[in-house]
Enzyme design. Sequence first.
Site, short mmCIF file in Angstrom:
data_model
loop_
_atom_site.label_atom_id
_atom_site.label_comp_id
_atom_site.label_asym_id
_atom_site.label_seq_id
_atom_site.Cartn_x
_atom_site.Cartn_y
_atom_site.Cartn_z
N GLU A 32 0.83 -1.21 0.00
CA GLU A 32 0.00 0.00 0.00
C GLU A 32 0.86 1.25 0.00
O GLU A 32 1.83 1.35 0.77
CB GLU A 32 -0.90 -0.03 1.24
CG GLU A 32 -2.33 0.35 0.96
CD GLU A 32 -3.03 -0.59 -0.02
OE1 GLU A 32 -3.06 -0.24 -1.22
OE2 GLU A 32 -3.54 -1.62 0.40
N THR A 34 2.88 2.05 -2.11
CA THR A 34 4.18 1.77 -2.73
C THR A 34 4.18 2.11 -4.22
O THR A 34 5.24 2.29 -4.81
CB THR A 34 4.53 0.28 -2.56
OG1 THR A 34 3.35 -0.48 -2.79
CG2 THR A 34 5.05 -0.02 -1.16
N GLY A 121 -12.98 3.09 -1.77
CA GLY A 121 -11.62 2.57 -1.86
C GLY A 121 -11.51 1.28 -2.66
O GLY A 121 -10.54 0.55 -2.54
N SER A 123 -11.85 1.42 -6.06
CA SER A 123 -11.44 1.88 -7.38
C SER A 123 -12.55 1.91 -8.41
O SER A 123 -12.36 1.49 -9.56
CB SER A 123 -10.27 1.05 -7.92
OG SER A 123 -9.18 1.19 -7.10
N SER A 124 -13.70 2.43 -8.03
CA SER A 124 -14.76 2.57 -9.03
C SER A 124 -14.34 3.56 -10.12
O SER A 124 -14.74 3.42 -11.28
CB SER A 124 -16.06 3.03 -8.37
OG SER A 124 -15.88 4.26 -7.72
N SER A 125 -13.50 4.55 -9.78
CA SER A 125 -13.12 5.52 -10.82
C SER A 125 -12.19 4.88 -11.85
O SER A 125 -12.37 5.10 -13.06
CB SER A 125 -12.51 6.77 -10.21
OG SER A 125 -11.57 6.45 -9.23
N ASP A 169 -4.39 1.03 -9.45
CA ASP A 169 -5.81 0.76 -9.67
C ASP A 169 -6.13 0.60 -11.16
O ASP A 169 -6.89 -0.28 -11.57
CB ASP A 169 -6.67 1.90 -9.09
CG ASP A 169 -6.34 2.18 -7.64
OD1 ASP A 169 -5.69 1.33 -7.00
OD2 ASP A 169 -6.73 3.24 -7.14
C1 GLA Z 1 -5.20 4.67 -4.01
C2 GLA Z 1 -4.43 5.12 -5.24
C3 GLA Z 1 -3.39 4.07 -5.64
C4 GLA Z 1 -2.52 3.67 -4.46
C5 GLA Z 1 -3.37 3.35 -3.25
C6 GLA Z 1 -2.54 3.11 -2.01
O1 GLA Z 1 -5.97 3.55 -4.31
O2 GLA Z 1 -5.32 5.34 -6.31
O3 GLA Z 1 -2.62 4.56 -6.71
O4 GLA Z 1 -1.57 4.65 -4.18
O5 GLA Z 1 -4.30 4.37 -2.95
O6 GLA Z 1 -1.79 1.95 -2.16
#
Ligand code: GLA
Length: 389
Positions: A32, A34, A121, A123-125, A169
């Site tokens: 995370e 990273t 969190g 990643s719907s976008s 994502d």
């Molecule tokens: C969000 C960001 C990713 C990543 C994570 C943390 O999801 O969109 O690029 O940095 O946070 O790991």
Amino acid sequence: MKQRIGSAFRSGFSEEPPFFVRAPGRVNLIGEHTDYNDGFVLPMAIDRAIWFALRPRSDRRVRVHSLDFDETLDISLDDLRRGDGRWMKYISGMAWSLQQAGYQLCGWEGVASGNVPVASGLSSSAALELAAARAFSAVSGFDWDAVEMAQLALVAENQWVGVNCGIMDQLISAAGVAGHALLIDCRSLHTRLAPLPAGYQIVVLNSAAPRSLAESAYNLRRSECESAVRKLAAVYPEIQALRDVTPAMLQAEAQRLDAIELKRARHIVTEDERVLLSVEAMEQGDVARLGELMVASHVSLGDDYEVSSLELDTLVELALKTEGVLGARLTGAGFGGCAIALCKTEHAQNAATSIIGRYNEITGLPGEAYVTVASEGASLLIGEESLLT
Ligand code: GLA
């Protein structure tokens, strides 16, 4: 989902949709924060996705009706403007980014719907961007290159939408593989499949807690990492990102960093190691070890990176006391959003219900939990196939 948009398309356009596209959300097993440090991540695409049913248009307009928001996006590819609201900016941003990269785009129209929870969190976008990229590739007739599409989606996110995230994502939504997590080297963008342990499943635990100040805190973490890099590079010129820092280097030069920079750097340096150890554990079928590494990641994200929250800590604590659970951690950026638990398949359903029940009693928040499976990345269903599946 497919049936829902298929029948909405049929009632709107009086024909079968020639194309369906879908792109999934994701959870990250470990690794995370990273990605923007050029390091390693280990996400998997989930079985929740954004779907479009669509047909080409002969002009250069894109018209998409969202069933979920009951709103219609209507744009000209010759006159893209910033400022479209909510879900719409991800589609116009993807069009902008593709055109910037030299792609000749054709117009299309259709309907959209999804079951990736928004602002949680998952990643719907990114899913929306990759679904749009798939739609443009289908109607404009260019080949699908998952890595390139993820890179262009990232350009849209950074430069059009204005969110300064890393590549994780977008890349997992574009390139996910069913039944697997993907080890991504965020510097080279090379990927390697990591098989999910047989007999175990991932339970998604949504805290349903509002993510306050997430964006500014995220950007602050990025700049703290960059400032640590600048100071370390003064001694080790080969360091371009925290990816290049070993634990020994960090220890030797700790006094050059302020207390915050040291904590942030320590999280990244140890997290990169944990990702690689996790892949090893998965390849050896050592699920207990994977679970331990997930917990260590959560602790580091709380103590050193300071992106956990009371709700996420509660979910992880509850999960770790639940029968069948071997590991748990927050997933994604943190500051609210979701946690995940690694759980024996035979206990997964019960674990989901009991963790969220207890969470609700303790916090008063509804929360939501479901067992997920690793799914394929962005995909296109055409003609016959789109009618049959
Ligand atoms: C969000 C960001 C990713 C990543 C994570 C943390 O999801 O969109 O690029 O940095 O946070 O790991």
